[in-house]
Design an enzyme around this catalytic site. Structure first.
Site, short mmCIF file in Angstrom:
data_model
loop_
_atom_site.label_atom_id
_atom_site.label_comp_id
_atom_site.label_asym_id
_atom_site.label_seq_id
_atom_site.Cartn_x
_atom_site.Cartn_y
_atom_site.Cartn_z
N LYS A 56 0.83 -1.22 0.00
CA LYS A 56 0.00 0.00 0.00
C LYS A 56 0.86 1.27 0.00
O LYS A 56 2.09 1.19 0.06
CB LYS A 56 -0.96 -0.04 1.19
CG LYS A 56 -1.95 -1.23 1.13
CD LYS A 56 -3.07 -1.07 0.11
CE LYS A 56 -3.74 -2.35 -0.34
NZ LYS A 56 -4.62 -3.01 0.61
C1 PLP Z 1 -5.64 -4.11 0.92
C2 PLP Z 1 -7.10 -3.84 1.03
C3 PLP Z 1 -7.82 -4.08 2.20
C4 PLP Z 1 -7.26 -4.85 3.37
O1 PLP Z 1 -6.09 -4.31 3.89
P1 PLP Z 1 -5.23 -5.17 4.94
O2 PLP Z 1 -4.43 -4.14 5.66
O3 PLP Z 1 -4.39 -6.11 4.12
O4 PLP Z 1 -6.17 -5.90 5.82
C5 PLP Z 1 -9.14 -3.67 2.27
N1 PLP Z 1 -9.74 -3.08 1.22
C6 PLP Z 1 -9.09 -2.86 0.06
C7 PLP Z 1 -9.81 -2.18 -1.06
C8 PLP Z 1 -7.76 -3.25 -0.08
O5 PLP Z 1 -7.13 -3.07 -1.25
#
Ligand code: PLP
Length: 403
Positions: free
Chosen positions: A200
């Site tokens: 991210k």
């Molecule tokens: C990555 C993601 C999540 C979950 O994030 P984590 O930190 O891995 O639990 C939720 N929603 C979207 C749209 C994502 O891309």
């Protein structure tokens, strides 16, 4: 021609993060401690929210947010098909139903017109509250997803949510830092959930943050993220730091570690710098692809609507090409370029398909955007030469397979 393989995503971590993690290890505070608190304060100040609650993933954050929103067993929450399963699975944790509403083309965020249509057609309104006509289940919350980093149309969404008394929980896993009508994401709705997963826009390895201005919701989430233990009772009845505590709910184990928060503190310092680089790369991509009829560039932000550029979602026009999306991806791999696809719509996955009797064609916009999509690498560890290499590889494939 194949120099080194360019991965789809890589984190940007340097000595600042490394030294801070070492400091945590040496200090003995390896789980939730002072750096977590500091990270929360710094994050809240950054977005301008009253509270920031650190958790060990955005999935955990979405779960706690729905709990704080008061979602009950046998109720309903709404989201889009074009998202990661985390957004919807957390609703199922409550044994509540998730109803999907399609996104709008070409940007891929919740279509306000379809949201309005859903509410007008599916709700039986009593005391301003929406009960699903088919089974009288209360529709409690809506979870707009800021796809790729572009903020959903929050003005219309917030207005409709208010009209039907829905709690708004923004899935901002892609959108840090981002703005909507000059307002920072994290301050717009009741609750906003960010992800610090490895791929991210900022990362703590695994981690997440929920922002809210609501004192009661923040307090509830702080209690539920650590076993339902009330620190208030602890403070009220005993000297701080004593052994006494009270369990007031069967909570969860969702706390963030100081080792993770150590990374987060320095990732925050870099967040704008990193976004500027991603934006520059997105502009380079779009400048190269905009005039190619076989390609469709993604939505960019506009004045005041600052895109976070977590993803660069290129789309092909299959009717103009003699190559499938899957083969396009293989050809890019042959050129040493890693890509991904965002997202296989939820209703096409066996679980949601079978649970809710979905079929192909139920959410045509999500399906169309998905079927033509290729996510290109976009991250600050890439060089401008890497971006040029991706552009050349894409154009070469288009030229070779043009109809
Ligand atoms: C990555 C993601 C999540 C979950 O994030 P984590 O930190 O891995 O639990 C939720 N929603 C979207 C749209 C994502 O891309």
């Amino acid at each position: 021609m194949n120099s080194e393989f360019l991965p789809f995503a890589l984190p940007y971590l340097d000595d600042a993060e490394i030294n801070e993690v070492i400091d945590s290890l040496k200090s003995g505070w390896i789980t939730t401690g002072p750096k977590c608190k500091q990270f929360e304060e710094k994050f809240a100040a950054y977005v301008g929210s009253k509270h920031a609650v650190a958790v060990n993933s955005a999935t955990a954050g979405l779960h706690l947010a729905l709990d704080a929103a008061g979602l009950q067993r046998g109720e309903v929450a709404l989201t889009v098909p074009l998202t990661f399963t985390a957004t919807a699975e957390v609703v199922r944790y409550f044994d509540a139903d998730v109803d999907l509403i399609d996104v709008k083309s070409p940007c891929g965020t919740l279509d306000p017109a379809l949201f309005e249509k859903y509410l007008a057609e599916k709700c039986e309104v009593k005391d301003g509250i929406c009960f699903r006509k088919s089974d009288s289940k209360r529709v409690r919350a809506v979870l707009p997803v800021h796809f790729a980093g572009l903020v959903s149309e929050m003005e219309a969404i917030s207005r409709l949510a208010k009209q039907y008394n829905l709690v708004v929980i923004e899935d901002a896993a892609h959108s840090f830092p981002a703005e909507y009508k000059k307002q920072k994401v994290g301050t717009i709705s009741h609750l906003t959930v960010f992800s610090f997963y490895a791929t991210k826009t900022i990362t703590t390895g695994e981690g997440g943050m929920i922002t809210t201005d609501d004192d009661d919701m923040a307090e509830r989430m702080r209690i539920m993220r650590l076993h339902g233990i009330s620190k208030d009772a602890w403070k009220r009845y005993t000297a701080e730091g004593s052994w006494y505590y009270e369990v007031i709910e069967p909570g969860f184990k969702y706390n963030l570690t100081d080792i993770a928060a150590a990374m987060g503190l320095h990732q925050l310092d870099k967040a704008l710098w990193m976004r500027d680089i991603r934006q520059k790369y997105a502009q380079k991509y779009s400048a190269a692809f905009a005039a190619i009829p076989e390609l469709q560039i993604p939505c960019h932000g506009s004045a005041g609507n600052q895109h976070a550029w977590h993803l660069y979602t290129l789309r092909i026009r299959p009717e103009k090409l003699n190559v499938s999306r899957a083969d396009f991806i293989e050809r890019l791999k042959d050129s040493g370029i890693g890509t991904s696809v965002h997202f296989i719509p939820l209703h096409l996955h066996p679980y949601y398909r079978d649970r809710y009797d979905y079929k192909l064609g139920d959410f045509p916009v999500s399906e169309d955007l998905y079927e033509r999509e290729i996510s290109l690498p976009i991250y600050p560890k890439m060089s401008e030469a890497d971006v040029e290499r991706v552009i050349s590889a894409v154009l070469e494939i288009v030229n070779k397979y043009r109809k």
